[in-house]
Write an enzyme that holds these catalytic residues in place. Sequence first.
Site, PDB file in Angstrom:
ATOM      1  CB  CYS A  14      23.750 -20.084   0.306  1.00 33.62           C
ATOM      2  SG  CYS A  14      22.539 -18.711   0.822  1.00 33.62           S
ATOM      3  CE  LYS A  61      18.823   9.890  36.509  1.00 34.94           C
ATOM      4  NZ  LYS A  61      18.907   8.151  36.344  1.00 34.94           N
ATOM      5  CG  ASP A 103      19.569   3.411  31.474  1.00 37.84           C
ATOM      6  OD1 ASP A 103      19.526   3.377  32.962  1.00 37.84           O
ATOM      7  OD2 ASP A 103      18.836   3.229  30.888  1.00 37.84           O
ATOM      8  CE1 TYR A 112      26.803   9.228  40.639  1.00 36.36           C
ATOM      9  CE2 TYR A 112      27.000   8.225  38.334  1.00 36.36           C
ATOM     10  CZ  TYR A 112      26.339   8.120  39.944  1.00 36.36           C
ATOM     11  OH  TYR A 112      25.564   7.294  39.998  1.00 36.36           O
ATOM     12  CB  CYS A 121      21.322 -21.185   4.852  1.00 35.74           C
ATOM     13  SG  CYS A 121      21.986 -21.728   3.182  1.00 35.74           S
ATOM     14  CE  LYS A 171      15.007   9.328  33.727  1.00 38.15           C
ATOM     15  NZ  LYS A 171      14.462   8.692  34.737  1.00 38.15           N
ATOM     16  CD  GLU A 183      27.880  14.633  36.549  1.00 30.86           C
ATOM     17  OE1 GLU A 183      27.356  15.533  37.645  1.00 30.86           O
ATOM     18  OE2 GLU A 183      28.453  13.716  36.488  1.00 30.86           O
ATOM     19  CB  CYS A 207      20.557 -21.207  -1.767  1.00 26.66           C
ATOM     20  SG  CYS A 207      20.894 -22.050  -0.208  1.00 26.66           S
ATOM     21  CB  CYS A 230      18.405 -20.980   2.688  1.00 28.52           C
ATOM     22  SG  CYS A 230      19.165 -19.480   2.071  1.00 28.52           S
TER      23      CYS A 230
HETATM   24  S1  IVH Z   1      24.138  12.007  41.216  1.00 28.88           S
HETATM   25  C1  IVH Z   1      22.599  12.589  45.691  1.00 28.88           C
HETATM   26  N1  IVH Z   1      24.911  11.690  38.710  1.00 28.88           N
HETATM   27  O1  IVH Z   1      20.909   8.137  38.870  1.00 28.88           O
HETATM   28  C2  IVH Z   1      22.461  11.893  44.303  1.00 28.88           C
HETATM   29  N2  IVH Z   1      23.720  10.193  39.554  1.00 28.88           N
HETATM   30  O2  IVH Z   1      18.147   8.839  39.822  1.00 28.88           O
HETATM   31  C3  IVH Z   1      23.804  11.539  43.710  1.00 28.88           C
HETATM   32  N3  IVH Z   1      23.009   8.482  38.039  1.00 28.88           N
HETATM   33  O3  IVH Z   1      21.255   6.839  42.124  1.00 28.88           O
HETATM   34  C4  IVH Z   1      23.744  11.041  42.239  1.00 28.88           C
HETATM   35  N4  IVH Z   1      24.314   9.098  36.296  1.00 28.88           N
HETATM   36  O4  IVH Z   1      22.406   5.640  40.127  1.00 28.88           O
HETATM   37  C5  IVH Z   1      24.406  11.269  39.731  1.00 28.88           C
HETATM   38  N5  IVH Z   1      26.084  11.965  36.577  1.00 28.88           N
HETATM   39  C6  IVH Z   1      25.209  10.990  37.457  1.00 28.88           C
HETATM   40  C7  IVH Z   1      24.509  10.081  37.401  1.00 28.88           C
HETATM   41  C8  IVH Z   1      23.761   9.651  38.346  1.00 28.88           C
HETATM   42  C9  IVH Z   1      23.616   8.238  36.893  1.00 28.88           C
HETATM   43  C10 IVH Z   1      22.292   7.422  38.497  1.00 28.88           C
HETATM   44  C11 IVH Z   1      22.684   7.147  39.906  1.00 28.88           C
HETATM   45  C12 IVH Z   1      21.409   7.644  40.919  1.00 28.88           C
HETATM   46  C13 IVH Z   1      20.393   8.004  40.084  1.00 28.88           C
HETATM   47  C14 IVH Z   1      19.256   8.584  40.442  1.00 28.88           C
END
Ligand code: IVH
Length: 706
Positions: free
Chosen positions: A453, A128, A130, A236, A447, A324, A126, A432, A429
């Site tokens: 313009c 990750k 941010d 998640y 402007c 990553k 799934e 113009c 500007c």
């Molecule tokens: S599982 C026991 N699933 O990534 C670990 N973490 O670098 C449970 N994060 O602290 C985390 N998406 O803030 C998990 N699909 C995902 C995630 C995810 C983002 C973050 C989360 C975690 C950090 C770890």
Amino acid sequence: MTVLTDVDGLDEAAAAAELADLAAALGQANHAYHTNDSPDITDAEYDALKRRNAAIEARFPHLKREDSPSEKVGAPVAEGFGKVTHAVAMLSLSNAFDDTDINEFDGRVRKYLGLGSDVAVNYTAEPKIDGLSLSLRYEKGRLVQAATRGDGAVGENVTANALTIADVPAKLERAPELLEVRGEVYMSHADFEALNRRQLEAGAKTFANPRNAAAGSLRQLDSDITKSRPLRFFAYAWGALSDPLADTQMGAIERLRALGLSTNPLTSLCAGPAELVAHYRTIEEQRATLGYDIDGVVYKVDDLALQERLGFRSTTPRWAIAHKFPAELAWTRLESIDVQVGRTGALSPVARLMPVTVGGVTVSNATLHNEDYIAGSDSKGQTIRDGKDIRVGDWVQVYRAGDVIPKVADVDLKKRPPDAVPYVFPETCPECDSLAVREPGDAVRRCTGGLICPAQAVEKLKHFVSRAAFDIEGLGAKQVEQFYADTWIKEPADIFFLRQRFGSGLQQLKNREGWGEKSANNLFDAIDEKRTISLSRLIFSLGIRHVGEAASNMIARHYGSWERFDAAMQSVGESGSSAWEDLIGIDGVGGVMAQSLTQAFAQQAERASIDRLVAELSIQPVERPTTAGSPVAGKTVVFTGTLEKMTRAEAKARAERLGAKVSGSVSSKTDLVIAGPGAGSKAKKAAELGVDVIDEDSWLALIASK
Ligand code: IVH
């Protein structure tokens, strides 16, 4: 930055010294990221330092420090929030960077479990997200506490703030007695851009990226601020539980989804590392169009009994890993700075770059935001990039996050050419020559040429024909530029004179590349088709600053017809008129927008141009829904405080379907106020004015039969 992971040539003394440096550098980076929400190094640099630390520790285990960064998750809690000790610690994930790491991860899992090479392990994969992690504690289906990760053991109590997030339900039906849901709070690209625009307009601090914006918004001591920031949440994982959610990770995620939590649609079940890596590629391809930032893909062993057996190392589970993405950063030369003029006259500096690949996309232009950004300060005059300014000829770092416009993030002073000079932002500007001025508190220089313009005029026309505005088939940005250059279209009304202008002698148009008799007639027909237009599209198409699509809808619904809207715009400045109060009372219309609308209609040239356009159109009044028998038809209602049964947007849509007018502020015209928990000044004002105030349940009962 290149950080080597080859530690073969290192002797003990050098290793000990480097471990000390790494502990200090990572400690500082953690503090900047977690406590100040303002990272001072990139994620890639952080990961590289961590890898270097791990490599040295693996080679010299006896040199591992008491304060080793490999034992740390996050940072201590910030002051100001209550502390929450997590019933189950919130841990981190170990990282993988290439396909080999994934094979090794699978190998370690199978080895730990004593599985032969013929037995495949299933994993979920799934995105990750941010953002920042959040733990939601539900007892008997009610949200009783929300906490940030903090240092993994103790987090910050952000319950009031979490309750303002639309994706965080206050109540869950048929949930286990005790359920701690864990997931990520994040902000979409669109919401991040809009927030930064609002911050700029308000002269407040802007955020470097959506993750900082999300963190800064969640960790507000005043939950009203959090509420005004559009945060989202993906579930998640889970912490403490009274009953198991399912037998598998995938089943548990499905259960969370069934309970009403938002889960990521790109979660997939994979049989072994090859399928994991294939799903990683699929997600990577979609990364730019997801609309929110992700920084990798997380793999988790699917069978929860196996997860249980695998357990944890000190700070990370053995059953999961984060694969990553490579950083979307690159360095290149800034070749020149162009200043573009937008629809509302804003002068926007654009960096012309030596083309460079950033995360798989070639970038040759990037935004430089405004003149302060180039000079090295933010809208409040505080220094950014340690005060380093940006000069033509500089070696600059380009940052790209998803489909956010690339920006110039940093400068390498060591590579600055000796003859580079500070950039002087134009005060006139470039299109113009009119004076370009900065209003106090505005980071943007504009402007003052208005419709004279050419850049503003063309941008206004492009906006006028854009998809959410008049959307005329065959008349896009390219054609508008061409017709403007030919002086055939100088303002929107001219579009509706095109057929007349060319009459039967289409020769002039036919001489143009791409135009024949048929396509020209098709264009004229398409234009005629749009002579009938809805009020909201018309208002949006005028391209008035701050008046976007949603606001245009609200305004149209409020006034109902062009005649009523026009009359209000005429009388808004007159003394004794209530038109101004009425305008700012519309939900979603603030003082800044109202001012901008009023100004546009008060300017003679602009007003005349609008009149010429309107004379060519048939503007449809807003259809009122049939609301016979509705108890709230024609009533003005105001929602305030937190709604628990539905989102604010839903409540509003429902009220409007029943013929009510939803307003953002309480006045003597208000008929009813629906106040949820946390209602403040609006409920008080209603009481003072003798307006009825009811709670959400009474409101639902009132409209129940509808
Ligand atoms: S599982 C026991 N699933 O990534 C670990 N973490 O670098 C449970 N994060 O602290 C985390 N998406 O803030 C998990 N699909 C995902 C995630 C995810 C983002 C973050 C989360 C975690 C950090 C770890």
